[in-house]
Design an enzyme around this catalytic site. Structure first.
Site, mmCIF file in Angstrom:
data_model
loop_
_atom_site.group_PDB
_atom_site.id
_atom_site.type_symbol
_atom_site.label_atom_id
_atom_site.label_comp_id
_atom_site.label_asym_id
_atom_site.label_seq_id
_atom_site.Cartn_x
_atom_site.Cartn_y
_atom_site.Cartn_z
ATOM 1 N N TYR A 65 0.815 -1.215 0.000
ATOM 2 C CA TYR A 65 0.000 0.000 0.000
ATOM 3 C C TYR A 65 0.845 1.259 0.000
ATOM 4 O O TYR A 65 2.070 1.202 0.164
ATOM 5 C CB TYR A 65 -0.968 -0.014 1.187
ATOM 6 C CG TYR A 65 -0.345 0.331 2.532
ATOM 7 C CD1 TYR A 65 0.512 -0.550 3.184
ATOM 8 C CD2 TYR A 65 -0.608 1.554 3.150
ATOM 9 C CE1 TYR A 65 1.065 -0.220 4.414
ATOM 10 C CE2 TYR A 65 -0.063 1.882 4.388
ATOM 11 C CZ TYR A 65 0.782 0.987 5.012
ATOM 12 O OH TYR A 65 1.332 1.309 6.223
ATOM 13 N N ARG A 119 8.178 4.108 -4.688
ATOM 14 C CA ARG A 119 8.202 3.195 -3.531
ATOM 15 C C ARG A 119 7.208 2.051 -3.734
ATOM 16 O O ARG A 119 7.484 0.904 -3.390
ATOM 17 C CB ARG A 119 7.903 3.955 -2.234
ATOM 18 C CG ARG A 119 8.051 3.064 -1.003
ATOM 19 C CD ARG A 119 7.969 3.837 0.290
ATOM 20 N NE ARG A 119 6.653 4.441 0.477
ATOM 21 C CZ ARG A 119 6.334 5.250 1.491
ATOM 22 N NH1 ARG A 119 7.254 5.566 2.396
ATOM 23 N NH2 ARG A 119 5.132 5.751 1.593
ATOM 24 N N ARG A 127 -7.714 -20.596 -1.558
ATOM 25 C CA ARG A 127 -6.705 -20.406 -0.519
ATOM 26 C C ARG A 127 -5.591 -21.446 -0.608
ATOM 27 O O ARG A 127 -5.840 -22.642 -0.481
ATOM 28 C CB ARG A 127 -7.330 -20.446 0.881
ATOM 29 C CG ARG A 127 -6.287 -20.127 1.961
ATOM 30 C CD ARG A 127 -6.836 -20.175 3.373
ATOM 31 N NE ARG A 127 -5.791 -19.834 4.330
ATOM 32 C CZ ARG A 127 -4.865 -20.699 4.780
ATOM 33 N NH1 ARG A 127 -4.872 -21.947 4.378
ATOM 34 N NH2 ARG A 127 -3.942 -20.293 5.629
ATOM 35 N N HIS A 176 -1.074 -21.116 0.005
ATOM 36 C CA HIS A 176 0.019 -20.145 0.199
ATOM 37 C C HIS A 176 0.739 -19.812 -1.105
ATOM 38 O O HIS A 176 1.147 -18.681 -1.331
ATOM 39 C CB HIS A 176 1.027 -20.668 1.226
ATOM 40 C CG HIS A 176 0.502 -20.643 2.634
ATOM 41 N ND1 HIS A 176 -0.559 -21.405 3.040
ATOM 42 C CD2 HIS A 176 0.885 -19.927 3.722
ATOM 43 C CE1 HIS A 176 -0.808 -21.176 4.322
ATOM 44 N NE2 HIS A 176 0.057 -20.280 4.756
ATOM 45 N N LYS A 233 6.320 -1.878 2.009
ATOM 46 C CA LYS A 233 5.122 -1.264 2.610
ATOM 47 C C LYS A 233 3.963 -2.252 2.497
ATOM 48 O O LYS A 233 3.039 -2.089 1.694
ATOM 49 C CB LYS A 233 4.820 0.092 1.956
ATOM 50 C CG LYS A 233 4.013 0.996 2.889
ATOM 51 C CD LYS A 233 4.092 2.435 2.474
ATOM 52 C CE LYS A 233 3.126 3.339 3.227
ATOM 53 N NZ LYS A 233 3.225 3.334 4.685
ATOM 54 N N GLU A 241 12.308 2.881 14.069
ATOM 55 C CA GLU A 241 11.270 3.807 13.604
ATOM 56 C C GLU A 241 10.075 3.626 14.521
ATOM 57 O O GLU A 241 10.132 2.846 15.479
ATOM 58 C CB GLU A 241 10.894 3.520 12.147
ATOM 59 C CG GLU A 241 10.362 2.126 11.901
ATOM 60 C CD GLU A 241 9.946 1.882 10.448
ATOM 61 O OE1 GLU A 241 9.739 2.849 9.685
ATOM 62 O OE2 GLU A 241 9.803 0.690 10.088
ATOM 63 N N LEU A 280 10.949 1.483 7.067
ATOM 64 C CA LEU A 280 10.302 1.909 5.836
ATOM 65 C C LEU A 280 11.015 3.171 5.340
ATOM 66 O O LEU A 280 11.243 4.090 6.128
ATOM 67 C CB LEU A 280 8.829 2.232 6.103
ATOM 68 C CG LEU A 280 8.087 2.551 4.810
ATOM 69 C CD1 LEU A 280 7.686 1.271 4.106
ATOM 70 C CD2 LEU A 280 6.877 3.415 5.075
HETATM 71 N N1 PDD Z 1 2.666 4.901 7.441
HETATM 72 N N2 PDD Z 1 7.391 3.799 8.970
HETATM 73 C C1 PDD Z 1 6.247 3.079 9.005
HETATM 74 C C2 PDD Z 1 6.274 1.721 9.628
HETATM 75 C C3 PDD Z 1 5.060 3.618 8.463
HETATM 76 O O1 PDD Z 1 3.924 2.894 8.488
HETATM 77 C C4 PDD Z 1 5.079 4.932 7.908
HETATM 78 C C5 PDD Z 1 3.867 5.571 7.309
HETATM 79 C C6 PDD Z 1 6.297 5.641 7.899
HETATM 80 C C7 PDD Z 1 6.416 7.019 7.289
HETATM 81 O O2 PDD Z 1 6.406 6.970 5.885
HETATM 82 P P1 PDD Z 1 5.851 8.200 5.007
HETATM 83 O O3 PDD Z 1 6.608 9.411 5.453
HETATM 84 O O4 PDD Z 1 6.142 7.813 3.628
HETATM 85 O O5 PDD Z 1 4.378 8.332 5.331
HETATM 86 C C8 PDD Z 1 7.430 5.033 8.421
HETATM 87 C C9 PDD Z 1 1.458 5.380 6.819
HETATM 88 C C10 PDD Z 1 1.236 6.845 6.869
HETATM 89 C C11 PDD Z 1 0.290 4.553 7.323
HETATM 90 O O6 PDD Z 1 0.489 3.363 7.466
HETATM 91 O O7 PDD Z 1 -0.799 5.087 7.535
#
Ligand code: PDD
Length: 281
Positions: A31, A50, A98, A100, A142, A174, A198
């Site tokens: 996503y 990304r 279903r 894997h 992501k 993070e 991320l």
């Molecule tokens: N999440 N690290 C993680 C684990 C995240 O889920 C996010 C953002 C970030 C920051 O990334 P960016 O600056 O590109 O938004 C770092 C989004 C906003 C979410 O899951 O809603």
């Protein structure tokens, strides 16, 4: 709210995905969250790049060309009346019996929605907690499979904190849904990109902005000790922008007020957004 699902724009209440979708069954998808300011998609190229990387990592062909993504996203913004929005998009490996293994014939599901966003006032600072990073080893993807992140964020919320900062082998990585910066001796530090974080678009923009403004910064590992003795801590994301952490595990961070470096960088970020709004950038 108008959403996009597999080629169609339709009201959210009419959007339907089969229950055997691998996103639902396995969390098999990726996503993006893209802010929109004054009808303009923020750092769109970076978000689409990304997305491309995430898709490649999960071995799912990108179902749309760059131009098709742009057209569909721009239409979605207009159909939701422009202004400030937050776009959520996800691509899953689609419906299949279903199993894997990847299905032989993959028909990916592409879903996008928009939520209205309001201008964030400068933050007075938030509480954060630290937790052991219980996630997997590919936090650079992501992925929509976010159970660990969800549980960690919930632990924060349950003690009145805004975020959990995640510690892996003695180093701050993070937040549960944000990147992290500290300021020590006037220098802003954020962890280097790796498979454990991320690559945040907001993070990259801040690094770029600090470089342009000749503010001292480093991309370096942050030990738990450095985190706990930092003068400032910030969390950054597309949804929250840049938020100062003023309490960590119930202990004051620095003076217990949003810091001076945060305030400078926050202003630069606002100016950057303002340029986008007036289409100067
Ligand atoms: N999440 N690290 C993680 C684990 C995240 O889920 C996010 C953002 C970030 C920051 O990334 P960016 O600056 O590109 O938004 C770092 C989004 C906003 C979410 O899951 O809603």
């Amino acid at each position: 709210m108008i959403v996009y699902l597999n080629g169609e724009f339709l009201p959210l209440s009419e959007a339907r995905v089969p229950v055997l979708d691998r996103g639902f069954i396995f969390g098999d998808g990726v996503y993006e969250v893209i802010p929109v300011y004054a009808g303009r998609l923020f750092r769109l190229e970076e978000h689409l790049q990304r997305l491309e990387n995430s898709l490649k990592c999960i071995k799912l062909d990108n179902p749309l060309t760059r131009q098709q993504w742009i057209e569909r996203l721009e239409t979605l913004v207009v159909r939701n009346k422009g202004g400030d929005q937050s776009i959520y998009l996800q691509v899953t490996r689609g419906p299949a019996k279903r199993n894997h293994n990847f299905p032989e014939r993959v028909v990916p599901t592409v879903f996008m929605m928009s939520e209205p966003a309001s201008t964030l006032p400068p933050s007075n600072g938030v509480k954060a907690i630290t937790r052991i990073d219980t996630r997997w080893q590919r936090c650079d993807i992501k992925s929509i499979a976010l159970l660990a992140n969800v549980l960690l964020r919930q632990e924060a919320v349950e003690v009145g904190a805004a975020e959990a900062i995640l510690i892996r082998e003695g180093y701050a990585m993070e937040g549960a849904a944000s990147n992290v910066f500290i300021v020590a001796d006037g220098v802003a530090i954020t962890p280097p990109k790796s498979q454990f974080i991320l690559p945040g678009i907001t993070r990259d923009l801040i690094v770029e902005a600090m470089q342009a403004a000749q503010l001292p910064y480093r991309e370096a590992d942050i030990s738990e000790t450095q985190l706990r003795s930092a003068d400032e801590i910030w969390i950054t994301s597309s949804i929250r922008e840049i938020v100062p952490v003023i309490t960590l595990d119930d202990k004051r961070v620095g003076t217990g007020q949003p810091g001076a470096v945060w305030s400078q960088v926050w202003q630069i970020y606002q100016d950057y957004k303002q340029k986008l709004r007036s289409n100067v950038s």
